[in-house]
Design a protein around this motif. Structure first.
Motif, mmCIF file in Angstrom:
data_model
loop_
_atom_site.group_PDB
_atom_site.id
_atom_site.type_symbol
_atom_site.label_atom_id
_atom_site.label_comp_id
_atom_site.label_asym_id
_atom_site.label_seq_id
_atom_site.Cartn_x
_atom_site.Cartn_y
_atom_site.Cartn_z
ATOM 1 N N ARG A 22 -0.577 -4.652 6.422
ATOM 2 C CA ARG A 22 0.693 -3.986 6.713
ATOM 3 C C ARG A 22 0.483 -3.066 7.903
ATOM 4 O O ARG A 22 -0.630 -2.623 8.183
ATOM 5 C CB ARG A 22 1.174 -3.168 5.517
ATOM 6 N N THR A 23 1.592 -2.750 8.568
ATOM 7 C CA THR A 23 1.497 -1.791 9.669
ATOM 8 C C THR A 23 1.119 -0.427 9.125
ATOM 9 O O THR A 23 1.343 -0.115 7.962
ATOM 10 C CB THR A 23 2.837 -1.684 10.415
ATOM 11 N N GLU A 24 0.546 0.401 9.990
ATOM 12 C CA GLU A 24 0.082 1.709 9.544
ATOM 13 C C GLU A 24 1.270 2.628 9.262
ATOM 14 O O GLU A 24 2.359 2.434 9.764
ATOM 15 C CB GLU A 24 -0.817 2.344 10.605
ATOM 16 N N PRO A 25 1.074 3.659 8.425
ATOM 17 C CA PRO A 25 2.139 4.619 8.114
ATOM 18 C C PRO A 25 2.459 5.469 9.324
ATOM 19 O O PRO A 25 1.805 5.368 10.369
ATOM 20 C CB PRO A 25 1.537 5.448 6.971
ATOM 21 N N VAL A 53 -15.546 2.000 8.069
ATOM 22 C CA VAL A 53 -15.649 1.061 6.961
ATOM 23 C C VAL A 53 -14.381 1.120 6.126
ATOM 24 O O VAL A 53 -13.822 2.188 5.907
ATOM 25 C CB VAL A 53 -16.878 1.399 6.086
ATOM 26 N N ALA A 54 -13.938 -0.035 5.649
ATOM 27 C CA ALA A 54 -12.748 -0.091 4.802
ATOM 28 C C ALA A 54 -12.990 0.659 3.496
ATOM 29 O O ALA A 54 -14.081 0.617 2.921
ATOM 30 C CB ALA A 54 -12.378 -1.539 4.520
ATOM 31 N N GLU A 55 -11.964 1.374 3.028
ATOM 32 C CA GLU A 55 -12.052 2.170 1.799
ATOM 33 C C GLU A 55 -11.248 1.504 0.695
ATOM 34 O O GLU A 55 -10.077 1.169 0.869
ATOM 35 C CB GLU A 55 -11.502 3.576 2.044
ATOM 36 N N LEU A 56 -11.880 1.312 -0.465
ATOM 37 C CA LEU A 56 -11.195 0.775 -1.625
ATOM 38 C C LEU A 56 -10.314 1.869 -2.226
ATOM 39 O O LEU A 56 -10.795 2.937 -2.585
ATOM 40 C CB LEU A 56 -12.199 0.276 -2.664
ATOM 41 N N LEU A 57 -9.009 1.598 -2.349
ATOM 42 C CA LEU A 57 -8.063 2.595 -2.833
ATOM 43 C C LEU A 57 -7.685 2.381 -4.286
ATOM 44 O O LEU A 57 -7.674 3.315 -5.078
ATOM 45 C CB LEU A 57 -6.794 2.573 -1.971
ATOM 46 N N VAL A 58 -7.305 1.151 -4.630
ATOM 47 C CA VAL A 58 -6.841 0.855 -5.983
ATOM 48 C C VAL A 58 -7.452 -0.456 -6.442
ATOM 49 O O VAL A 58 -7.354 -1.476 -5.755
ATOM 50 C CB VAL A 58 -5.295 0.746 -6.050
ATOM 51 N N ASP A 59 -8.075 -0.413 -7.617
ATOM 52 C CA ASP A 59 -8.668 -1.594 -8.237
ATOM 53 C C ASP A 59 -8.122 -1.671 -9.652
ATOM 54 O O ASP A 59 -8.513 -0.896 -10.519
ATOM 55 C CB ASP A 59 -10.194 -1.478 -8.240
ATOM 56 N N LEU A 60 -7.183 -2.586 -9.877
ATOM 57 C CA LEU A 60 -6.555 -2.712 -11.188
ATOM 58 C C LEU A 60 -7.190 -3.852 -11.976
ATOM 59 O O LEU A 60 -7.436 -4.928 -11.432
ATOM 60 C CB LEU A 60 -5.049 -2.980 -11.034
ATOM 61 N N LEU A 61 -7.430 -3.618 -13.251
ATOM 62 C CA LEU A 61 -7.990 -4.651 -14.118
ATOM 63 C C LEU A 61 -6.904 -5.462 -14.806
ATOM 64 O O LEU A 61 -7.125 -6.605 -15.199
ATOM 65 C CB LEU A 61 -8.902 -4.016 -15.173
ATOM 66 N N GLN A 75 -0.609 10.019 -0.564
ATOM 67 C CA GLN A 75 -1.277 10.391 -1.806
ATOM 68 C C GLN A 75 -0.865 9.495 -2.971
ATOM 69 O O GLN A 75 -1.380 9.628 -4.077
ATOM 70 C CB GLN A 75 -0.974 11.850 -2.155
ATOM 71 N N CYS A 76 0.052 8.587 -2.710
ATOM 72 C CA CYS A 76 0.518 7.673 -3.747
ATOM 73 C C CYS A 76 0.772 6.315 -3.111
ATOM 74 O O CYS A 76 1.202 6.236 -1.948
ATOM 75 C CB CYS A 76 1.782 8.216 -4.404
ATOM 76 N N PHE A 77 0.513 5.257 -3.878
ATOM 77 C CA PHE A 77 0.649 3.913 -3.342
ATOM 78 C C PHE A 77 1.646 3.104 -4.172
ATOM 79 O O PHE A 77 1.576 3.086 -5.405
ATOM 80 C CB PHE A 77 -0.709 3.204 -3.317
ATOM 81 N N VAL A 92 0.634 4.077 -8.061
ATOM 82 C CA VAL A 92 -0.652 4.619 -8.481
ATOM 83 C C VAL A 92 -1.019 5.734 -7.514
ATOM 84 O O VAL A 92 -0.987 5.542 -6.297
ATOM 85 C CB VAL A 92 -1.753 3.542 -8.481
ATOM 86 N N ARG A 93 -1.375 6.905 -8.044
ATOM 87 C CA ARG A 93 -1.768 8.015 -7.196
ATOM 88 C C ARG A 93 -3.193 7.824 -6.696
ATOM 89 O O ARG A 93 -4.012 7.167 -7.349
ATOM 90 C CB ARG A 93 -1.643 9.343 -7.948
ATOM 91 N N ARG A 94 -3.475 8.380 -5.527
ATOM 92 C CA ARG A 94 -4.810 8.272 -4.938
ATOM 93 C C ARG A 94 -5.861 8.815 -5.916
ATOM 94 O O ARG A 94 -5.703 9.887 -6.495
ATOM 95 C CB ARG A 94 -4.865 9.056 -3.630
ATOM 96 N N GLY A 95 -6.927 8.052 -6.095
ATOM 97 C CA GLY A 95 -7.999 8.461 -6.980
ATOM 98 C C GLY A 95 -7.750 8.206 -8.452
ATOM 99 O O GLY A 95 -8.545 8.604 -9.303
ATOM 100 N N ASP A 96 -6.624 7.536 -8.775
ATOM 101 C CA ASP A 96 -6.267 7.295 -10.167
ATOM 102 C C ASP A 96 -6.161 5.795 -10.406
ATOM 103 O O ASP A 96 -6.111 5.005 -9.462
ATOM 104 C CB ASP A 96 -4.932 7.978 -10.486
ATOM 105 N N THR A 97 -6.134 5.390 -11.665
ATOM 106 C CA THR A 97 -5.927 3.985 -12.020
ATOM 107 C C THR A 97 -4.727 3.814 -12.940
ATOM 108 O O THR A 97 -4.442 2.705 -13.377
ATOM 109 C CB THR A 97 -7.179 3.416 -12.716
#
Length: 212
Positions: A22-25, A53-61, A75-77, A92-97
């Motif tokens: 996606r385009t940047e914010p 380096v690319a940063e992993l933001l959200v990893d949902l199971l 701060q939210c995605f 999902v908020r940054r740093g949360d699952t």
């Protein structure tokens, strides 16, 4: 505006890495995207100049991430997720699952676009009878929504000023609808030319990127 790319890595990979960019914010410093570089679709960010380096933001199971957008404060995605045969929109908020429902239910919600102020979500809803474009508030999971298209629609995109919404109707025509967002949301019904047809150039060929 979302643009799909297929990225094939030159390093040793068991399968091609598929990435949806996606385009940047508005701050122009980061790009948010979905990548299978860890084996399943996760949300990542990367500096806009592709340095670092690319940063992993959200990893949902519980579900696979299909699309990602960041709120203005980043701060939210807002995520389009697919799981158990359903497509929903969650936050999902940054740093949360923990997933917070935004638009969920029996229909398939896809092709999201978050307004520049982070208050309104435009999306495509697919039912057994067709697809239409809707708008819902980002911070209200009560199910309230406004239908934008009237003859089928998809791929909604907000105009920069937030007062117009573009989409492709059921005939494949590019359309636009004028909307009012404050003090309450409504679609402006003009007596003449409620929907304005637009001409657009064909999209360029997909770009093949190297995975990092």
């Amino acid at each position: 505006m979302a643009t799909k790319f297929e990225a094939t890595g030159e390093r040793s990979l068991a399968a091609p890495v598929l990435e949806s960019w996606r385009t940047e914010p508005p701050d122009g410093k980061h790009i948010y995207f979905v990548s299978t570089r860890n084996g399943q679709p996760d949300a990542w960010s990367l500096p806009a100049d592709r340095s670092g380096v690319a940063e992993l933001l959200v990893d949902l199971l519980s579900a696979s991430i299909v699309e990602v957008e960041a709120t203005p404060d980043q701060q939210c995605f807002l995520l389009h997720v697919h799981g158990n045969g359903s497509d929903d929109l969650v936050a999902v908020r940054r740093g949360d699952t923990l997933e917070t429902p935004v638009v969920t239910g029996p229909d398939h919600e896809t092709a999201l676009d978050l307004s520049d102020d982070g208050q309104w979500v435009a999306y495509e809803s697919i039912t057994g009878t067709g697809r239409e474009v809707y708008v819902s508030p980002f911070d209200d999971a009560s199910g309230v929504k406004w239908q934008i298209s009237t003859n089928g629609g998809g791929s909604p995109r907000w105009a920069p000023d937030g007062r117009e919404l573009f989409y492709v109707d059921g005939r494949g025509m590019m359309m636009s609808a004028r909307v009012q967002r404050t003090p309450s949301f409504r679609v402006l019904k003009e007596k003449v030319g409620r929907w304005r047809r637009l001409r657009c150039r064909p999209t360029e060929n997909p770009v093949r990127l190297n995975a990092r």
